[in-house]
Design an enzyme around this catalytic site. Sequence first.
Site, short mmCIF file in Angstrom:
data_model
loop_
_atom_site.label_atom_id
_atom_site.label_comp_id
_atom_site.label_asym_id
_atom_site.label_seq_id
_atom_site.Cartn_x
_atom_site.Cartn_y
_atom_site.Cartn_z
N TYR A 136 2.57 -13.28 1.79
CA TYR A 136 1.84 -12.59 1.56
C TYR A 136 0.40 -13.14 2.65
O TYR A 136 -0.49 -12.65 2.17
CB TYR A 136 1.39 -12.05 0.43
CG TYR A 136 2.51 -11.78 -0.81
CD1 TYR A 136 2.51 -10.23 -0.11
CD2 TYR A 136 3.20 -12.03 -1.17
CE1 TYR A 136 3.75 -9.30 -0.80
CE2 TYR A 136 4.24 -11.82 -2.33
CZ TYR A 136 4.35 -10.17 -1.41
OH TYR A 136 5.93 -9.36 -1.96
N HIS A 177 7.49 -15.41 -8.89
CA HIS A 177 8.19 -16.39 -8.10
C HIS A 177 8.42 -17.67 -8.33
O HIS A 177 7.92 -18.46 -8.89
CB HIS A 177 7.48 -16.37 -6.71
CG HIS A 177 7.38 -14.86 -6.20
ND1 HIS A 177 6.31 -15.08 -5.11
CD2 HIS A 177 8.40 -13.50 -6.31
CE1 HIS A 177 6.59 -13.18 -4.85
NE2 HIS A 177 7.71 -12.49 -5.23
N HIS A 186 7.64 -1.13 -4.66
CA HIS A 186 7.68 -2.26 -4.54
C HIS A 186 5.88 -2.50 -3.23
O HIS A 186 5.67 -3.38 -3.23
CB HIS A 186 9.07 -2.71 -3.84
CG HIS A 186 9.16 -4.32 -3.85
ND1 HIS A 186 9.55 -4.61 -5.05
CD2 HIS A 186 9.19 -5.71 -3.40
CE1 HIS A 186 9.73 -6.10 -4.92
NE2 HIS A 186 9.34 -5.96 -4.25
N LYS A 207 12.90 -11.53 -13.41
CA LYS A 207 14.65 -11.83 -13.02
C LYS A 207 14.78 -12.61 -13.71
O LYS A 207 14.11 -13.62 -14.06
CB LYS A 207 14.07 -12.17 -11.46
CG LYS A 207 14.47 -10.86 -10.56
CD LYS A 207 14.37 -11.24 -8.78
CE LYS A 207 13.97 -10.64 -8.29
NZ LYS A 207 14.87 -10.44 -6.99
N ARG A 241 3.31 -3.74 -5.36
CA ARG A 241 3.64 -5.50 -5.51
C ARG A 241 2.87 -6.13 -4.28
O ARG A 241 2.51 -7.16 -4.43
CB ARG A 241 4.61 -5.38 -6.09
CG ARG A 241 4.90 -7.39 -6.11
CD ARG A 241 6.52 -6.77 -6.54
NE ARG A 241 6.96 -8.60 -6.59
CZ ARG A 241 7.07 -9.17 -7.97
NH1 ARG A 241 6.47 -9.23 -8.97
NH2 ARG A 241 7.00 -10.42 -7.46
N ARG A 295 7.84 -5.56 -10.09
CA ARG A 295 8.61 -5.12 -10.18
C ARG A 295 9.33 -3.33 -10.97
O ARG A 295 8.84 -3.03 -11.36
CB ARG A 295 9.89 -5.80 -9.99
CG ARG A 295 9.75 -7.33 -9.17
CD ARG A 295 11.02 -8.13 -9.51
NE ARG A 295 10.67 -9.53 -8.86
CZ ARG A 295 10.94 -10.86 -9.75
NH1 ARG A 295 9.74 -10.51 -11.40
NH2 ARG A 295 10.63 -11.69 -8.66
#
Length: 299
Positions: A280, A271, A245, A173, A248, A149
């Site tokens: 994806y 994730h 992004h 995150k 990514r 990110r």
Amino acid sequence: MNNYPYHISFKNFLKLERGLSANSIEAYLNDVEKLAQYYEVQQKPFVVKEIEDKDLYSFVIWLSELGMLPNSQARVISGLKSFFGFLMLEGLIDIDPSAQLETPRLSRKLPDVLNVAEINDLIAGIDASKPEGMRSKAIIEVLYGCGLRVTELITLRISNLHASQGYIIVTGKGNKERIVPIGESALKFIDIYLSQIRAHQDIKKGNEDFIFLNRLGTQLSRISVFTMIKALANQIGLKKSISPHTFRHSFATHLIEGGADLRAVQEMLGHSSITTTEVYTHLDRDYLKGVITEFHPRI
């Protein structure tokens, strides 16, 4: 307006116990305010203890009739669930009317993806004779080579770069750290940038460990990376609308198209849920057919 019952208490809860930003708090308060407005339009008193699930269902229908898109409806429902959760926590209501309230089914927009040729064209279009050019090459190599990110990129530290072992430690995150492999190409351009460009900068105190710096010797900003990528796309005439992004997305898609395990990709992307990574798997039919042919026992 924000004049509904328990407005101040809910605001303090969001600020002190949830630790939300001012913008997030205002968004939650506005979500509940919409429900209060609905009651005003219906000419009914807004009494939280008397609200039932059927009232909330009617409210959502009302939002839809006003033309509110499903994404926005989902945002409001999320705010209401937080509000009624707060009321339950404080013992202000006995039953949560939003417990069974479901968000509208959202269409899942597939992310834009660059092919390998387009990524190569972007990198080739960078003027490496300029200091910022070599930095740009290193940035794109890391974004695409590691699937980071943009915030993870600009906070990447020299102390978390383990070149000899071929990995970096990324803070994602929720301040969760993860180990991400880094390839030779990305390492090469990072090394050139660090040794030939960054080493000659006057670095401001507190920024010594950040890999990517601006011309003032401080941590690179998100907007600088966005601006660089947009300008580069315009320069080479790329028709797709791209952002940091995009690299990514391309990283994950190309790995899965190449046969990478979905859970391995999930781990590298950071994730928390495999369902997030599954977006994806929007692969071409020939690839999917090939997977079935190779692995299904009855084919």
